[in-house]
Design a protein around this motif. Sequence first.
Motif, PDB file in Angstrom:
ATOM      1  N   ALA A   1       0.818  -1.209   0.000  1.00 39.45           N
ATOM      2  CA  ALA A   1       0.000   0.000   0.000  1.00 39.45           C
ATOM      3  C   ALA A   1       0.854   1.262   0.000  1.00 39.45           C
ATOM      4  N   TYR A   2       2.027   1.168   0.582  1.00 33.54           N
ATOM      5  CA  TYR A   2       2.941   2.318   0.593  1.00 33.54           C
ATOM      6  C   TYR A   2       3.273   2.760  -0.831  1.00 33.54           C
ATOM      7  N   TYR A   3       3.214   1.836  -1.789  1.00 34.39           N
ATOM      8  CA  TYR A   3       3.491   2.136  -3.191  1.00 34.39           C
ATOM      9  C   TYR A   3       2.210   2.182  -4.018  1.00 34.39           C
ATOM     10  N   GLY A   4       1.060   2.270  -3.337  1.00 32.91           N
ATOM     11  CA  GLY A   4      -0.213   2.394  -4.030  1.00 32.91           C
ATOM     12  C   GLY A   4      -0.713   1.107  -4.654  1.00 32.91           C
ATOM     13  N   VAL A   5      -0.251  -0.041  -4.162  1.00 28.87           N
ATOM     14  CA  VAL A   5      -0.620  -1.340  -4.730  1.00 28.87           C
ATOM     15  C   VAL A   5      -1.470  -2.109  -3.717  1.00 28.87           C
ATOM     16  N   ALA A   6      -2.551  -2.709  -4.200  1.00 28.23           N
ATOM     17  CA  ALA A   6      -3.459  -3.451  -3.324  1.00 28.23           C
ATOM     18  C   ALA A   6      -3.175  -4.946  -3.378  1.00 28.23           C
ATOM     19  N   VAL A   7      -3.644  -5.649  -2.358  1.00 28.97           N
ATOM     20  CA  VAL A   7      -3.592  -7.103  -2.335  1.00 28.97           C
ATOM     21  C   VAL A   7      -4.808  -7.654  -3.064  1.00 28.97           C
ATOM     22  N   LYS A   8      -4.607  -8.607  -3.966  1.00 34.20           N
ATOM     23  CA  LYS A   8      -5.708  -9.216  -4.712  1.00 34.20           C
ATOM     24  C   LYS A   8      -6.311 -10.416  -3.972  1.00 34.20           C
ATOM     25  N   GLY A   9      -5.482 -11.111  -3.206  1.00 31.57           N
ATOM     26  CA  GLY A   9      -6.001 -12.269  -2.497  1.00 31.57           C
ATOM     27  C   GLY A   9      -4.903 -13.084  -1.864  1.00 31.57           C
TER      28      GLY A   9
END
Length: 330
Positions: free
Chosen positions: A287-295
């Motif tokens: 999240a620090y790099y603007g990326v989410a977890v998909k699963g």
Amino acid sequence: MSCSSIGRRLVACLLNISEARRPDLVETVARSAITDTQGRTREGVTVLNIFNDFDYNRSVITIVASIDLIREAVLSVCEHACSVIDMNAHEGVHPCMGAVDLVPLYPLGKEVGLEDCGQEAKALAIALTERVVGTSAFLFGWGDSPQHRGLAQRRKELGWFRKVQDISTIQPDVGQQPTRRYGITGVGASPYVMNCNVTIDTQDLSLGRFVASAIRESNPNGIPGVQVVALPHEGAVEIACNVESVKDSVTSLSCGQEPWPGFTIKGQHFYHAPASLITARVAELAAYYGVAVKGTALVGFTPCECWSLAEDALSKGIGEYWKELHRVHM
């Protein structure tokens, strides 16, 4: 619920083979565990789960039996896999070195110890190289006596993490010089190891490697017991974690989350990081790099789930238990 067996002396093997793109073939290989050479049902053995990954071209077959029966069941699967998998033709993004890539034995419950599984692992490795001419093996964990070198260390020593390997330079612990046809198989024993894979919504492999490095056990701020690699997977990046069980209680590191699950092996207490903690840490870093977890995917079961399902399968005489689970989750 207490994680203990009722006298079956159970051992689990999460056997990894380098094939997943022919699922019918993988099922046929898995059935070798529960069927003898005459086609008769092998009593006291169950296949709890078959996990296939197309991109990795790798399957994990979870076999459970008593320590007295596990060797023949696992050897049958290894023999069949070696007869139908040719490493000369293998393609996949997951590192691997053998048609049968990994044969780990894990004691379930309180009756079987790590030393017992280590002796069985070494005997299994020797039997494999005798039965399938051209195969070879390296030993790890309690199978690697007296050093007890861990799987990650042995893999690093042998070049498992390199995409291109000169297999002719590898010195096996058991068997002849490895051939490209079969490669080399890792055989060993340890406290239960789970596979927890967290997918992040990016194709940036360098970001994945940063996240992996940050949660790896060897990092001062990493998660105890977690060995991890970042791999491209289905158009995203998967943080693929081996979650090893550790001796000491490290629930204080869970930062307010649930206590770490534990289990006992012959009087020794072990704990493993919960998947929720691994997912939360990956999510925070990404999240620090603007990326989410998909699963998040747990390959197989926790130690206590494995024991509980095995008791159910064996008490009912169900060898193809993975089919029962498939029906439940349909």
